[in-house]
Write an enzyme that holds these catalytic residues in place. Sequence first.
Site, mmCIF file in Angstrom:
data_model
loop_
_atom_site.group_PDB
_atom_site.id
_atom_site.type_symbol
_atom_site.label_atom_id
_atom_site.label_comp_id
_atom_site.label_asym_id
_atom_site.label_seq_id
_atom_site.Cartn_x
_atom_site.Cartn_y
_atom_site.Cartn_z
ATOM 1 N N LYS A 147 53.046 16.449 20.275
ATOM 2 C CA LYS A 147 53.793 17.703 20.482
ATOM 3 C C LYS A 147 52.935 17.654 21.939
ATOM 4 C CE LYS A 147 53.946 19.648 15.853
ATOM 5 N NZ LYS A 147 54.137 21.520 15.828
ATOM 6 N N GLY A 148 52.234 17.706 22.103
ATOM 7 C CA GLY A 148 50.817 18.103 23.478
ATOM 8 C C GLY A 148 51.818 17.629 24.233
ATOM 9 N N GLU A 174 49.865 10.978 28.615
ATOM 10 C CA GLU A 174 49.612 12.438 27.313
ATOM 11 C C GLU A 174 48.875 13.255 27.708
ATOM 12 O OE1 GLU A 174 48.573 12.835 24.742
ATOM 13 O OE2 GLU A 174 47.309 11.262 22.919
ATOM 14 N N ASP A 175 49.146 14.942 27.128
ATOM 15 C CA ASP A 175 48.577 16.058 27.742
ATOM 16 C C ASP A 175 46.902 15.778 28.497
ATOM 17 O OD1 ASP A 175 48.250 15.908 25.199
ATOM 18 O OD2 ASP A 175 48.580 18.028 24.829
ATOM 19 N N ASP A 215 40.739 13.249 25.426
ATOM 20 C CA ASP A 215 39.509 14.101 25.401
ATOM 21 C C ASP A 215 38.060 12.973 24.777
ATOM 22 O OD1 ASP A 215 37.464 15.663 24.056
ATOM 23 O OD2 ASP A 215 38.380 17.068 22.768
ATOM 24 N N LYS A 257 38.717 14.739 30.083
ATOM 25 C CA LYS A 257 37.517 15.567 29.647
ATOM 26 C C LYS A 257 36.668 14.679 29.356
ATOM 27 C CE LYS A 257 38.060 19.725 26.954
ATOM 28 N NZ LYS A 257 38.054 20.570 25.557
ATOM 29 N N PHE A 275 37.237 24.948 26.271
ATOM 30 C CA PHE A 275 38.561 24.821 25.185
ATOM 31 C C PHE A 275 39.971 24.968 25.792
ATOM 32 C CE2 PHE A 275 41.450 25.996 21.624
ATOM 33 C CZ PHE A 275 40.867 24.931 20.731
ATOM 34 N N VAL A 276 40.771 24.683 26.449
ATOM 35 C CA VAL A 276 41.642 25.116 26.772
ATOM 36 C C VAL A 276 43.070 25.253 26.487
ATOM 37 C CG1 VAL A 276 40.415 24.093 29.546
ATOM 38 C CG2 VAL A 276 42.235 22.421 28.026
ATOM 39 N N ASP A 335 47.267 23.426 23.203
ATOM 40 C CA ASP A 335 47.721 24.626 21.814
ATOM 41 C C ASP A 335 46.422 24.804 21.259
ATOM 42 O OD1 ASP A 335 47.611 22.273 20.528
ATOM 43 O OD2 ASP A 335 47.902 23.460 18.304
ATOM 44 N N ARG A 383 51.137 26.865 23.420
ATOM 45 C CA ARG A 383 51.548 25.667 24.614
ATOM 46 C C ARG A 383 52.814 25.977 25.401
ATOM 47 N NH1 ARG A 383 51.010 20.652 21.068
ATOM 48 N NH2 ARG A 383 50.550 21.741 18.590
HETATM 49 C C1 PRP Z 1 45.604 15.916 21.728
HETATM 50 C C2 PRP Z 1 46.028 15.538 22.666
HETATM 51 C C3 PRP Z 1 45.856 14.486 22.839
HETATM 52 C C4 PRP Z 1 44.676 13.791 21.892
HETATM 53 C C5 PRP Z 1 43.759 13.667 22.911
HETATM 54 O O1 PRP Z 1 46.568 15.878 19.945
HETATM 55 O O2 PRP Z 1 47.497 15.828 22.595
HETATM 56 O O3 PRP Z 1 46.988 13.152 22.095
HETATM 57 O O4 PRP Z 1 44.689 15.542 21.356
HETATM 58 O O5 PRP Z 1 42.274 13.854 21.963
HETATM 59 P P1 PRP Z 1 41.511 12.264 21.623
HETATM 60 O O6 PRP Z 1 41.142 12.185 22.981
HETATM 61 O O7 PRP Z 1 39.660 12.848 21.387
HETATM 62 O O8 PRP Z 1 42.292 11.894 21.042
HETATM 63 P P2 PRP Z 1 46.848 16.908 19.182
HETATM 64 O O9 PRP Z 1 45.952 15.626 17.960
HETATM 65 O O10 PRP Z 1 45.873 17.861 19.557
HETATM 66 O O11 PRP Z 1 47.871 16.883 18.685
HETATM 67 P P3 PRP Z 1 49.486 17.580 18.991
HETATM 68 O O12 PRP Z 1 49.692 16.890 20.774
HETATM 69 O O13 PRP Z 1 50.736 17.708 18.101
HETATM 70 O O14 PRP Z 1 48.412 19.250 19.366
#
Ligand code: PRP
Length: 180
Positions: free
Chosen positions: A42-43, A97-98, A101, A129, A150-151, A157, A163
Amino acid sequence: MYEDIERVLVTEEEIRAKIKEMGEAISRDYAGKELVVVGILKGAALFTADLFRQITIPATLDFMRIVSYAGTKSTGVHRVLLDLEYELDNKHVLVVEDIVDTGLTIRFLMDYLKPRNPASLRVASLLDKPSRRKVDVEIHYKGFEIPDEFVVGMGLDYNEKYRNLREICVLKPEVYTRQG
Ligand code: PRP
């Protein structure tokens, strides 16, 4: 919501300007090509909508939803909850992607989508990041590089909250230690 925020890292204006810039670069690079923009729910829902509006060439929009189980964080197991509606053969695919990480989600997506024979496969991410990276991934269109804090906001979220903040904000540590 703002009572839980320590400080604003990226303002709404900075985000808007950056997304416009990214949209222009994407529009230039994909001119004359069949572009499919794939938002990762969803991000990335909010960023995808804003970025898509700034793309000025014909493009189609699709979404995927990936969940990851962080039981063993370094190996993160991913599962596809919602897959794409259309084939990717000979299409130019831009995954949106948002945040990148550890990079494990992008690595998973690249491995998952490559066998569908897209003409090209690239990544756009609002945030990066790099200090948290576990696998090497390429981000072709990058918004902002951020420190290891932590953002939340702009789709990101904590426990499904925040969000809808229009800025990228650092959450007060007592919020996520208090709520576990
Ligand atoms: C977050 C974000 C990416 C992922 C990045 O999604 O939207 O998809 O984590 O992290 P990584 O580089 O360590 O893989 P999340 O799993 O929190 O789900 P969401 O998008 O539904 O919030």
